[in-house]
Design an enzyme around this catalytic site. Structure first.
Site, PDB file in Angstrom:
ATOM      1  N   TYR A   6     -15.949  37.778   7.502  1.00 52.33           N
ATOM      2  CA  TYR A   6     -15.108  38.632   6.630  1.00 52.33           C
ATOM      3  C   TYR A   6     -15.866  39.218   5.310  1.00 52.33           C
ATOM      4  CZ  TYR A   6     -11.773  39.736   2.830  1.00 52.33           C
ATOM      5  OH  TYR A   6     -10.779  40.147   1.887  1.00 52.33           O
ATOM      6  N   LYS A  41     -29.742  41.544   4.669  1.00 54.21           N
ATOM      7  CA  LYS A  41     -29.931  40.332   5.322  1.00 54.21           C
ATOM      8  C   LYS A  41     -28.575  39.732   5.183  1.00 54.21           C
ATOM      9  CE  LYS A  41     -35.165  40.395   5.218  1.00 54.21           C
ATOM     10  NZ  LYS A  41     -35.288  41.232   4.408  1.00 54.21           N
TER      11      LYS A  41
END
Lengths: 212, 212
Positions: free
Chosen positions: A65, A59
């Protein structure tokens, strides 16, 4: 062709491996989440992948990044797919998708959880549209609200729909399939049973019976 | 009294420990995320905790049951606090808060990310209200949008505000503090530097200079 996914939410490596072997002839994928990975180490994904393809249900919901680094760890350890939260936004989804492309993997997007959230439901349709438009491979839609599975099916067309929440959380195999799910995700009903293989077989047969 | 938190987003155990020791006199907390934990094992939290208290930035965003298991893994490994996504809903936040109470730990709630999300910003005020009303200990608010930090401060009163996104992501130390943050979270500017200690000292002194 509806499939069965085992949510392997146990905390012990040996039990996870044993369960995966027990039910392997009835399930298409194994779904692992952080409680198991944090307990057994990320190598558990590689071990389980030798039994069945593994979906890393992380999840992912971070900045692009960091999200790409998390997805990379999953794919480097032989995950077949990762689960990402659509609410983290399109930049995050695209970053995860870029990594999955490198590995030939798949990305499934949470539209709403099988539990209640006063926030997620407000834009799960928009998340499904986004997942579809940027080329993700599937969405996660709640078996606990079959009517939502049906509505999300209209949005995502032929994309895969994976539906958790069957069994312990109250979702019905039959209603979820009727609503348009491609994969039924079952956890506690199987892994807390004294006879996980028999329970998995029963669900498998109910699924197949519905297809006839 | 504004503090500094190091986002220890490296992937190597030894480098993480070295960095933590280098900057320990200038930082209040170490924040670890999944890329490090998946690389080094969750025991890294315990090891780092011997240097400075650790915030497990797991951005927990699952159903209540799974979220509580993830939080428990963090606290069992000596984390001081966990970070949870408010968008997962009040049931999830409460489940995580229950676990933190058992351990005397803290829960910080993501209102919006330092990156862009077309979804999260729509209800970050509501998430901040929820975090406040159910007794969470702090919120995460983006240094990349100092005006949002100021707005969220009005909602959360005396709760802690932790602000990531300073440095590499563009947020300013000065503006974020002026907007009302209690803790500035800095990662890449410190850990990618050839002189992490000097960079941490410089940020520390700028923070202290602003307080005079």
């Amino acid at each position: 062709m509806v499939g069965l996914i085992l949510a392997l939410d146990v905390m012990d490596r040996n039990r996870a491996i044993w369960l995966a072997r027990e039910v392997s002839e009835y399930v298409d994928y194994l779904k692992v989440n952080y409680p198991l990975v944090l307990s057994a180490g990320i190598e558990i994904i590689r071990e389980l992948s030798e039994i069945k393809p593994v979906i890393a249900d992380f999840k992912i919901a971070d900045i692009p990044y960091t999200s790409s680094l998390i997805a990379r760890k999953a794919f480097e350890n032989s995950a077949f797919a990762v689960i990402c939260h659509g609410m983290a936004g399109s930049d995050t989804l695209k970053a995860v998708l870029d990594v999955s492309d490198e590995f030939g993997g798949e990305v499934y997007v949470v539209t709403e959880l099988s539990s209640e959230s006063e926030f997620l439901r407000k834009f799960s349709d928009e998340i499904a549209m986004l997942a579809r438009d940027i080329g993700c491979h599937g969405i996660i839609a709640p078996a606990t609200r079959a009517e939502r599975v049906a509505q999300l099916r209209k949005i995502v067309g032929s994309m895969k729909i994976l539906s958790p929440g069957v069994g312990a959380q109250g979702g019905s195999v039959e209603e979820t399939i009727k609503a348009g799910a491609d994969y039924i995700i079952v956890g506690r009903s199987i892994y807390t049973s004294d006879e996980p293989k028999a329970v998995a077989r029963d669900i498998y047969e109910r699924i197949k019976g519905l297809e006839v």
